[in-house]
Design an enzyme around this catalytic site. Sequence first.
Site, short mmCIF file in Angstrom:
data_model
loop_
_atom_site.label_atom_id
_atom_site.label_comp_id
_atom_site.label_asym_id
_atom_site.label_seq_id
_atom_site.Cartn_x
_atom_site.Cartn_y
_atom_site.Cartn_z
N TYR A 93 0.85 -1.20 0.00
CA TYR A 93 0.00 0.00 0.00
C TYR A 93 0.89 1.25 0.00
O TYR A 93 0.75 2.13 -0.85
CB TYR A 93 -0.92 -0.04 1.23
CG TYR A 93 -1.61 1.28 1.54
CD1 TYR A 93 -2.75 1.68 0.85
CD2 TYR A 93 -1.10 2.13 2.53
CE1 TYR A 93 -3.36 2.89 1.14
CE2 TYR A 93 -1.71 3.34 2.83
CZ TYR A 93 -2.84 3.71 2.13
OH TYR A 93 -3.47 4.92 2.41
N LYS A 111 1.45 4.23 -2.73
CA LYS A 111 1.04 5.61 -2.40
C LYS A 111 2.20 6.56 -2.70
O LYS A 111 1.98 7.70 -3.11
CB LYS A 111 0.62 5.73 -0.92
CG LYS A 111 -0.67 5.05 -0.54
CD LYS A 111 -1.92 5.57 -1.24
CE LYS A 111 -2.45 6.86 -0.73
NZ LYS A 111 -3.76 7.23 -1.42
N1 LIG Z 1 -8.10 5.90 6.38
C1 LIG Z 1 -6.93 6.44 6.68
O1 LIG Z 1 -6.47 6.43 7.83
C2 LIG Z 1 -6.14 7.14 5.62
C3 LIG Z 1 -5.02 7.88 5.99
C4 LIG Z 1 -4.25 8.52 5.02
C5 LIG Z 1 -4.65 8.46 3.70
N2 LIG Z 1 -5.74 7.75 3.35
C6 LIG Z 1 -6.14 7.76 1.93
O2 LIG Z 1 -7.43 8.34 1.88
C7 LIG Z 1 -8.15 7.82 0.77
C8 LIG Z 1 -9.52 7.36 1.23
O3 LIG Z 1 -9.37 6.35 2.20
P1 LIG Z 1 -10.62 5.77 3.00
O4 LIG Z 1 -10.12 5.45 4.35
O5 LIG Z 1 -11.79 6.66 2.83
O6 LIG Z 1 -10.83 4.40 2.21
P2 LIG Z 1 -12.18 3.67 1.75
O7 LIG Z 1 -11.81 2.27 1.44
O8 LIG Z 1 -13.29 3.91 2.71
O9 LIG Z 1 -12.54 4.44 0.40
C9 LIG Z 1 -11.90 4.19 -0.81
C10 LIG Z 1 -12.93 4.25 -1.94
O10 LIG Z 1 -12.25 4.02 -3.18
C11 LIG Z 1 -13.09 3.22 -3.99
N3 LIG Z 1 -12.28 2.55 -5.00
C12 LIG Z 1 -11.34 1.58 -4.80
N4 LIG Z 1 -10.84 1.16 -5.97
C13 LIG Z 1 -11.45 1.90 -6.94
C14 LIG Z 1 -11.36 1.93 -8.36
N5 LIG Z 1 -10.55 1.11 -9.02
N6 LIG Z 1 -12.13 2.81 -9.05
C15 LIG Z 1 -12.98 3.63 -8.39
N7 LIG Z 1 -13.12 3.64 -7.04
C16 LIG Z 1 -12.37 2.79 -6.33
C17 LIG Z 1 -13.76 2.25 -3.02
O11 LIG Z 1 -14.92 1.66 -3.56
C18 LIG Z 1 -14.02 3.15 -1.83
O12 LIG Z 1 -15.30 3.72 -1.90
C19 LIG Z 1 -7.27 6.72 0.18
O13 LIG Z 1 -6.56 7.24 -0.92
C20 LIG Z 1 -6.30 6.38 1.28
O14 LIG Z 1 -5.06 5.95 0.76
C21 LIG Z 1 -6.51 7.09 4.28
C1 LIG Z 2 -3.92 -4.54 16.01
C2 LIG Z 2 -3.53 -3.33 16.80
C3 LIG Z 2 -2.03 -3.32 17.09
C4 LIG Z 2 -3.91 -2.01 16.21
C5 LIG Z 2 -5.39 -1.86 15.82
C6 LIG Z 2 -5.67 -0.52 15.18
C7 LIG Z 2 -5.12 -0.44 13.75
C8 LIG Z 2 -6.03 -1.26 12.87
C9 LIG Z 2 -5.01 1.02 13.27
C10 LIG Z 2 -4.11 1.87 14.19
C11 LIG Z 2 -3.39 2.89 13.29
C12 LIG Z 2 -4.12 2.77 11.98
C13 LIG Z 2 -3.53 3.33 10.72
C14 LIG Z 2 -3.87 2.78 9.47
C15 LIG Z 2 -4.73 1.55 9.39
C16 LIG Z 2 -5.39 1.13 10.70
C17 LIG Z 2 -4.43 1.27 11.87
C18 LIG Z 2 -3.17 0.43 11.64
C19 LIG Z 2 -3.25 3.29 8.19
C20 LIG Z 2 -2.08 2.37 7.86
C21 LIG Z 2 -4.26 3.24 7.02
C22 LIG Z 2 -3.67 3.80 5.74
C23 LIG Z 2 -3.21 5.22 5.95
O1 LIG Z 2 -2.64 5.76 4.78
C24 LIG Z 2 -2.18 5.32 7.09
C25 LIG Z 2 -1.80 6.78 7.33
O2 LIG Z 2 -0.68 7.20 7.04
O3 LIG Z 2 -2.60 7.54 7.80
C26 LIG Z 2 -2.83 4.77 8.38
C27 LIG Z 2 -1.92 4.89 9.61
C28 LIG Z 2 -2.68 4.54 10.86
#
Ligand SMILES: NC(=O)c1ccc[n+]([C@@H]2O[C@H](COP(=O)([O-])OP(=O)(O)OC[C@H]3O[C@@H](n4cnc5c(N)ncnc54)[C@H](O)[C@@H]3O)[C@@H](O)[C@H]2O)c1
Ligand SMILES: CC(C)CCC[C@@H](C)[C@H]1CC[C@H]2C3=C(CC[C@]12C)[C@@]1(C)CC[C@H](O)[C@@H](C(=O)O)[C@@H]1CC3
Length: 345
Positions: free
Chosen positions: A144, A148
């Site tokens: 992932y 990214k």
């Molecule tokens: N959740 C976090 O902590 C976190 C932190 C930093 C960055 N991000 C980034 O934020 C963005 C959103 O993350 P999220 O947590 O809302 O994830 P999410 O899984 O809830 O949302 C992602 C969406 O992308 C859609 N998708 C996936 N593949 C696709 C494709 N091929 N075409 C069209 N749509 C597609 C999915 O259906 C989903 O609705 C991502 O780019 C993720 O990398 C998330």
């Molecule tokens: C099993 C335990 C040790 C921890 C349970 C909680 C975890 C599932 C979350 C704690 C921090 C979270 C996190 C992400 C996913 C869920 C956790 C690991 C990311 C890796 C998701 C993708 C984003 O791009 C990352 C970011 O840079 O923000 C998230 C970092 C924190």
Amino acid sequence: MTTRIRPSSKRCAVIGGSGFLGRHLVERLVEKGYSVAVFDIAQRYEVPGVVFHQGDLCDKQALLKVFKDVSLVFHCASPSPACDDRNLFWKVNVEGTRTVIQACQEARVQKLVLTSSASVVFEGIDIKNGKEDLPYAKRPIDYYTETKIQQEKVVLEACSKEKDFLTVAIRPHGIFGPRDPQLVPILVDTARKGKMKFIIGDGTNLVDFTYVENVVHGHILAAEHLKPDSPLCGKAYHITNDEPIRFWDFMSQVLVGLGYEAPRYHLPYTLVYGIAMLLWLITFLLRPLVNIKPTFTPMRVALAGTHHYYSCSRAKQDMGYQPVVRLQEAIARTVASYPHLKRGG
Ligand SMILES: NC(=O)c1ccc[n+]([C@@H]2O[C@H](COP(=O)([O-])OP(=O)(O)OC[C@H]3O[C@@H](n4cnc5c(N)ncnc54)[C@H](O)[C@@H]3O)[C@@H](O)[C@H]2O)c1
Ligand SMILES: CC(C)CCC[C@@H](C)[C@H]1CC[C@H]2C3=C(CC[C@]12C)[C@@]1(C)CC[C@H](O)[C@@H](C(=O)O)[C@@H]1CC3
């Protein structure tokens, strides 16, 4: 030659608009008077006035139909980090993002705001108040993160004032809030299995967790400040809650808020990281036969046992960013939003 009348700067598309962050973004954009089209592989909700287009972002023709009357695109789609599928990540996050850029340029979209991640610089070593000039991780911990990094590079390199196509990347960290399918559900699932009794390391590591509304606010500010003469062009911006907290205090507050016990017993970080690496290797080798998803992945263990918090002073300076919801209020709202995940619920 065909001339195209510029669509209003308030006509936008949200790729990934059905997801956790995407849906919060769509709702806020509608509140702010934007006209919004959602492009996603799935439609999971309805909002009056929002047009949904179901499609894969790797399909340029499908994107072109949506980008026809749009001046601004938010790209917040990605496969879930939990899927650990290298081919899918490369196809969607890297190749698919190239396709999004081509479609934007062909349709004369003026601005692209990418949701990147602060993890693009994280390789399992402490980051304290990290700024955007930190180098990209040379050895990213998972697929992932690897993709990214490439995705962010591709988007920032595409920024071109000559082509009238401006790009910016937002790097949130640890997004949480109502409807998050990841952080709280995985935490509760782990607690229900009796695996959240342990603190990995000494428990003093500080990290950023960012409330989803603050992340949305950062995206909209970036879109509105992205102009040919602004410093945002082709740059990345950390967006956090600006209140680093001990990883294990955050986990404990969420768990206790939902009626579970806080983790108490300490395990050495290197031991747990070593076990997570071994488990990952075993599941990788077994993958052709059976697809097992371990709870404790090397990335999760690294995030749980190191410092990783980031400065958002660049966002404050260039776009006037300030978090709109403080951390304690954000945790309270999040806990209240998951009645079905309460102990015994
Ligand atoms: N959740 C976090 O902590 C976190 C932190 C930093 C960055 N991000 C980034 O934020 C963005 C959103 O993350 P999220 O947590 O809302 O994830 P999410 O899984 O809830 O949302 C992602 C969406 O992308 C859609 N998708 C996936 N593949 C696709 C494709 N091929 N075409 C069209 N749509 C597609 C999915 O259906 C989903 O609705 C991502 O780019 C993720 O990398 C998330
Ligand atoms: C099993 C335990 C040790 C921890 C349970 C909680 C975890 C599932 C979350 C704690 C921090 C979270 C996190 C992400 C996913 C869920 C956790 C690991 C990311 C890796 C998701 C993708 C984003 O791009 C990352 C970011 O840079 O923000 C998230 C970092 C924190």
